[in-house]
Design a protein around this motif. Structure first.
Motif, PDB file in Angstrom:
ATOM      1  N   THR A  29      39.726 -43.493-106.628  1.00 30.99           N
ATOM      2  CA  THR A  29      38.585 -43.533-107.546  1.00 30.99           C
ATOM      3  C   THR A  29      38.512 -42.274-108.400  1.00 30.99           C
ATOM      4  OG1 THR A  29      37.359 -44.886-105.981  1.00 30.99           O
ATOM      5  CG2 THR A  29      36.092 -43.789-107.693  1.00 30.99           C
ATOM      6  N   LEU A  30      38.698 -41.118-107.752  1.00 32.63           N
ATOM      7  CA  LEU A  30      38.647 -39.865-108.506  1.00 32.63           C
ATOM      8  C   LEU A  30      39.812 -39.768-109.478  1.00 32.63           C
ATOM      9  CD1 LEU A  30      37.542 -37.399-105.688  1.00 32.63           C
ATOM     10  CD2 LEU A  30      36.166 -38.318-107.542  1.00 32.63           C
ATOM     11  N   LEU A  31      40.970 -40.294-109.067  1.00 29.59           N
ATOM     12  CA  LEU A  31      42.108 -40.323-109.988  1.00 29.59           C
ATOM     13  C   LEU A  31      41.781 -41.154-111.222  1.00 29.59           C
ATOM     14  CD1 LEU A  31      45.360 -40.726-107.848  1.00 29.59           C
ATOM     15  CD2 LEU A  31      44.922 -39.024-109.621  1.00 29.59           C
ATOM     16  N   MET A  32      41.219 -42.338-110.984  1.00 24.75           N
ATOM     17  CA  MET A  32      40.850 -43.215-112.090  1.00 24.75           C
ATOM     18  C   MET A  32      39.765 -42.566-112.944  1.00 24.75           C
ATOM     19  SD  MET A  32      41.531 -46.050-113.542  1.00 24.75           S
ATOM     20  CE  MET A  32      42.418 -46.989-112.271  1.00 24.75           C
ATOM     21  N   LEU A  33      38.784 -41.957-112.286  1.00 21.77           N
ATOM     22  CA  LEU A  33      37.715 -41.282-113.005  1.00 21.77           C
ATOM     23  C   LEU A  33      38.272 -40.167-113.886  1.00 21.77           C
ATOM     24  CD1 LEU A  33      34.704 -40.677-113.525  1.00 21.77           C
ATOM     25  CD2 LEU A  33      34.780 -39.180-111.543  1.00 21.77           C
ATOM     26  N   GLY A  34      39.142 -39.338-113.297  1.00 22.61           N
ATOM     27  CA  GLY A  34      39.734 -38.248-114.063  1.00 22.61           C
ATOM     28  C   GLY A  34      40.552 -38.761-115.231  1.00 22.61           C
ATOM     29  N   PHE A  35      41.309 -39.827-114.983  1.00 26.92           N
ATOM     30  CA  PHE A  35      42.121 -40.401-116.063  1.00 26.92           C
ATOM     31  C   PHE A  35      41.236 -40.902-117.200  1.00 26.92           C
ATOM     32  CE2 PHE A  35      44.010 -44.239-117.958  1.00 26.92           C
ATOM     33  CZ  PHE A  35      45.137 -43.684-118.530  1.00 26.92           C
ATOM     34  N   VAL A  36      40.171 -41.608-116.843  1.00 25.46           N
ATOM     35  CA  VAL A  36      39.282 -42.147-117.880  1.00 25.46           C
ATOM     36  C   VAL A  36      38.577 -41.023-118.628  1.00 25.46           C
ATOM     37  CG1 VAL A  36      37.204 -43.521-118.269  1.00 25.46           C
ATOM     38  CG2 VAL A  36      38.972 -44.348-116.733  1.00 25.46           C
ATOM     39  N   LEU A  37      38.143 -39.995-117.908  1.00 26.31           N
ATOM     40  CA  LEU A  37      37.477 -38.871-118.580  1.00 26.31           C
ATOM     41  C   LEU A  37      38.432 -38.163-119.542  1.00 26.31           C
ATOM     42  CD1 LEU A  37      35.343 -37.315-115.691  1.00 26.31           C
ATOM     43  CD2 LEU A  37      34.546 -38.641-117.648  1.00 26.31           C
ATOM     44  N   LEU A  38      39.674 -37.966-119.105  1.00 28.00           N
ATOM     45  CA  LEU A  38      40.648 -37.321-119.988  1.00 28.00           C
ATOM     46  C   LEU A  38      40.989 -38.221-121.170  1.00 28.00           C
ATOM     47  CD1 LEU A  38      42.991 -35.744-117.290  1.00 28.00           C
ATOM     48  CD2 LEU A  38      41.409 -34.549-118.805  1.00 28.00           C
ATOM     49  N   LEU A  39      41.061 -39.527-120.894  1.00 30.90           N
ATOM     50  CA  LEU A  39      41.312 -40.467-121.985  1.00 30.90           C
ATOM     51  C   LEU A  39      40.165 -40.435-122.988  1.00 30.90           C
ATOM     52  CD1 LEU A  39      43.049 -42.765-123.175  1.00 30.90           C
ATOM     53  CD2 LEU A  39      41.733 -44.367-121.773  1.00 30.90           C
ATOM     54  N   THR A  40      38.928 -40.417-122.464  1.00 30.00           N
ATOM     55  CA  THR A  40      37.762 -40.359-123.343  1.00 30.00           C
ATOM     56  C   THR A  40      37.737 -39.065-124.141  1.00 30.00           C
ATOM     57  OG1 THR A  40      36.534 -41.690-121.744  1.00 30.00           O
ATOM     58  CG2 THR A  40      35.257 -40.512-123.383  1.00 30.00           C
ATOM     59  N   LEU A  41      38.135 -37.971-123.493  1.00 26.87           N
ATOM     60  CA  LEU A  41      38.207 -36.687-124.186  1.00 26.87           C
ATOM     61  C   LEU A  41      39.152 -36.771-125.381  1.00 26.87           C
ATOM     62  CD1 LEU A  41      37.124 -33.749-123.781  1.00 26.87           C
ATOM     63  CD2 LEU A  41      39.285 -33.269-122.635  1.00 26.87           C
ATOM     64  N   ASN A  42      40.296 -37.399-125.162  1.00 29.53           N
ATOM     65  CA  ASN A  42      41.269 -37.535-126.255  1.00 29.53           C
ATOM     66  C   ASN A  42      40.785 -38.530-127.312  1.00 29.53           C
ATOM     67  OD1 ASN A  42      43.954 -36.009-125.669  1.00 29.53           O
ATOM     68  ND2 ASN A  42      43.286 -36.799-123.686  1.00 29.53           N
ATOM     69  N   VAL A  43      40.097 -39.591-126.861  1.00 27.97           N
ATOM     70  CA  VAL A  43      39.549 -40.552-127.822  1.00 27.97           C
ATOM     71  C   VAL A  43      38.516 -39.876-128.721  1.00 27.97           C
ATOM     72  CG1 VAL A  43      38.068 -42.586-128.030  1.00 27.97           C
ATOM     73  CG2 VAL A  43      40.001 -42.613-126.463  1.00 27.97           C
ATOM     74  N   ASN A  44      37.638 -39.058-128.109  1.00 31.44           N
ATOM     75  CA  ASN A  44      36.622 -38.360-128.897  1.00 31.44           C
ATOM     76  C   ASN A  44      37.264 -37.391-129.890  1.00 31.44           C
ATOM     77  OD1 ASN A  44      34.516 -39.670-127.640  1.00 31.44           O
ATOM     78  ND2 ASN A  44      34.270 -38.107-126.065  1.00 31.44           N
ATOM     79  N   ARG A  45      38.311 -36.692-129.460  1.00 29.79           N
ATOM     80  CA  ARG A  45      38.977 -35.767-130.376  1.00 29.79           C
ATOM     81  C   ARG A  45      39.664 -36.521-131.514  1.00 29.79           C
ATOM     82  NH1 ARG A  45      42.498 -30.559-128.688  1.00 29.79           N
ATOM     83  NH2 ARG A  45      40.409 -29.896-128.091  1.00 29.79           N
ATOM     84  N   THR A  46      40.253 -37.679-131.180  1.00 28.96           N
ATOM     85  CA  THR A  46      40.883 -38.488-132.231  1.00 28.96           C
ATOM     86  C   THR A  46      39.856 -38.990-133.222  1.00 28.96           C
ATOM     87  OG1 THR A  46      42.576 -39.184-130.646  1.00 28.96           O
ATOM     88  CG2 THR A  46      42.342 -40.493-132.646  1.00 28.96           C
ATOM     89  N   LEU A  47      38.689 -39.414-132.692  1.00 30.71           N
ATOM     90  CA  LEU A  47      37.623 -39.877-133.594  1.00 30.71           C
ATOM     91  C   LEU A  47      37.134 -38.756-134.494  1.00 30.71           C
ATOM     92  CD1 LEU A  47      35.509 -42.208-131.260  1.00 30.71           C
ATOM     93  CD2 LEU A  47      36.766 -42.866-133.319  1.00 30.71           C
ATOM     94  N   ARG A  48      37.015 -37.541-133.936  1.00 31.20           N
ATOM     95  CA  ARG A  48      36.568 -36.412-134.763  1.00 31.20           C
ATOM     96  C   ARG A  48      37.583 -36.098-135.850  1.00 31.20           C
ATOM     97  NH1 ARG A  48      34.708 -34.175-129.855  1.00 31.20           N
ATOM     98  NH2 ARG A  48      36.586 -32.905-129.672  1.00 31.20           N
ATOM     99  N   GLN A  49      38.863 -36.171-135.484  1.00 24.60           N
ATOM    100  CA  GLN A  49      39.893 -35.934-136.487  1.00 24.60           C
ATOM    101  C   GLN A  49      39.857 -37.022-137.569  1.00 24.60           C
ATOM    102  OE1 GLN A  49      44.153 -36.666-135.684  1.00 24.60           O
ATOM    103  NE2 GLN A  49      44.487 -34.522-136.148  1.00 24.60           N
ATOM    104  N   LEU A  50      39.618 -38.252-137.100  1.00 25.76           N
ATOM    105  CA  LEU A  50      39.530 -39.362-138.047  1.00 25.76           C
ATOM    106  C   LEU A  50      38.346 -39.177-138.987  1.00 25.76           C
ATOM    107  CD1 LEU A  50      41.079 -42.014-138.537  1.00 25.76           C
ATOM    108  CD2 LEU A  50      39.385 -43.165-137.108  1.00 25.76           C
TER     109      LEU A  50
END
Length: 287
Positions: A29-50
């Motif tokens: 669960t923590l692995l999945m949570l960490g993966f999703v949080l890191l994915l969301t972090l990158n998604v947010n940065r991509t959106l800001r760049q966009l």
């Protein structure tokens, strides 16, 4: 405290299967949570760049009141920045991209209109701003890259929402697993607990080994999850930067450490709260 710690370790050994199942579930669960949080972090940065790159361009008619239009679009709440680019400036930009443009202009004149270029506060506002500006008097056409912006925003938003929903379900499942594991441990020691209660032991004294057990499982799960997640993410991020350097993948430790620390803290907190709630409820049922 040493007595409680020893009792917790004995309970974990006595209920090894349940403890191992809880540990594995929490780690995953923590692995999945960490993966999703890191994915969301990158998604947010991509959106800001966009957002920093997306512009809504309004092409004006020759009779347009440019100053009035500029004032109107600057008054829109979604518009972060707006500027007027004259037809001569557009021609100059196009000539830098394609040197043959000036040769064509010598034959047919400058075909480029005056243009209003707007940057929006959120990339999701591009469509709404384009719709409003297109209806203003003096605007001939509007372009904001609908074929690129809309699908990208929908995809990134769906990825982020799905991730949050998945993490919520996994956290709920882990909490129930901890509750069951603690209840099994307490049930196995029911005779001992009954004797302790007859001798006047307090609730806190009886619950303490089980709370420590939950904390130990939480700490172990957090350590295992971080030991697996950190090198896996950094390796994957390195590959993405090699294959698709256009994506702003997060690799700086100043940004990653709070996320990884939050995952570890959440694992420990779930272990603590789960065991505390389960032991309290079991003792209430006995009464």
């Amino acid at each position: 405290m040493i007595y409680h710690l020893r009792q917790a370790l004995l309970a974990m050994r006595g209920n090894f299967t349940a403890t191992l199942a809880t540990l594995v579930t929490m780690t995953l669960t923590l692995l999945m949570l960490g993966f999703v949080l890191l994915l969301t972090l990158n998604v947010n940065r991509t959106l800001r760049q966009l957002e920093s790159q997306v512009e809504v361009a309004a092409f004006l008619t020759p009779q347009a009141d440019t100053a009035g239009l500029l004032s109107q679009v600057r008054g829109l709440p979604q518009v972060r920045e707006a500027r007027l680019v004259s037809s001569a400036q557009v021609l100059n930009e196009m000539s830098q991209i394609s040197p043959y443009t000036r040769d064509a202009v010598g034959l047919v004149g400058n075909p480029f209109p005056d243009t209003l270029r707007m940057k929006v506060s959120r990339v999701e506002d591009s469509r709404a701003v384009a719709a409003v500006v297109a209806n203003l008097s003096g605007v001939d056409d509007v372009e904001y890259g609908a074929g690129y912006v809309d699908p990208t925003v929908k995809t990134l938003t769906a990825v982020r929402g799905t991730g949050y929903a998945l993490v919520g379900l996994l956290l709920l499942g882990t909490l129930f697993n901890i509750l069951n594991a603690v209840r099994v441990a307490m049930y196995a020691r029911r005779d001992e607990i009954s004797v302790m209660r007859l001798l006047g032991a307090t609730r806190a004294f009886i619950r303490m080994p089980h709370v420590i057990e939950g904390l130990i499982v939480g700490v172990l799960a957090a350590a295992l999850a971080l030991a697996l997640l950190t090198p896996a993410y950094l390796g994957l991020a390195g590959r993405v930067r090699e294959l698709a350097p256009v994506f702003p993948v997060v690799t700086d430790l100043g940004t990653l450490l709070p996320v990884l620390g939050g995952v570890a803290a959440l694992g420990i907190l779930i272990g603590f709260l789960g065991s505390l709630f389960a032991s309290r409820r079991y003792l209430r049922e006995l009464e």
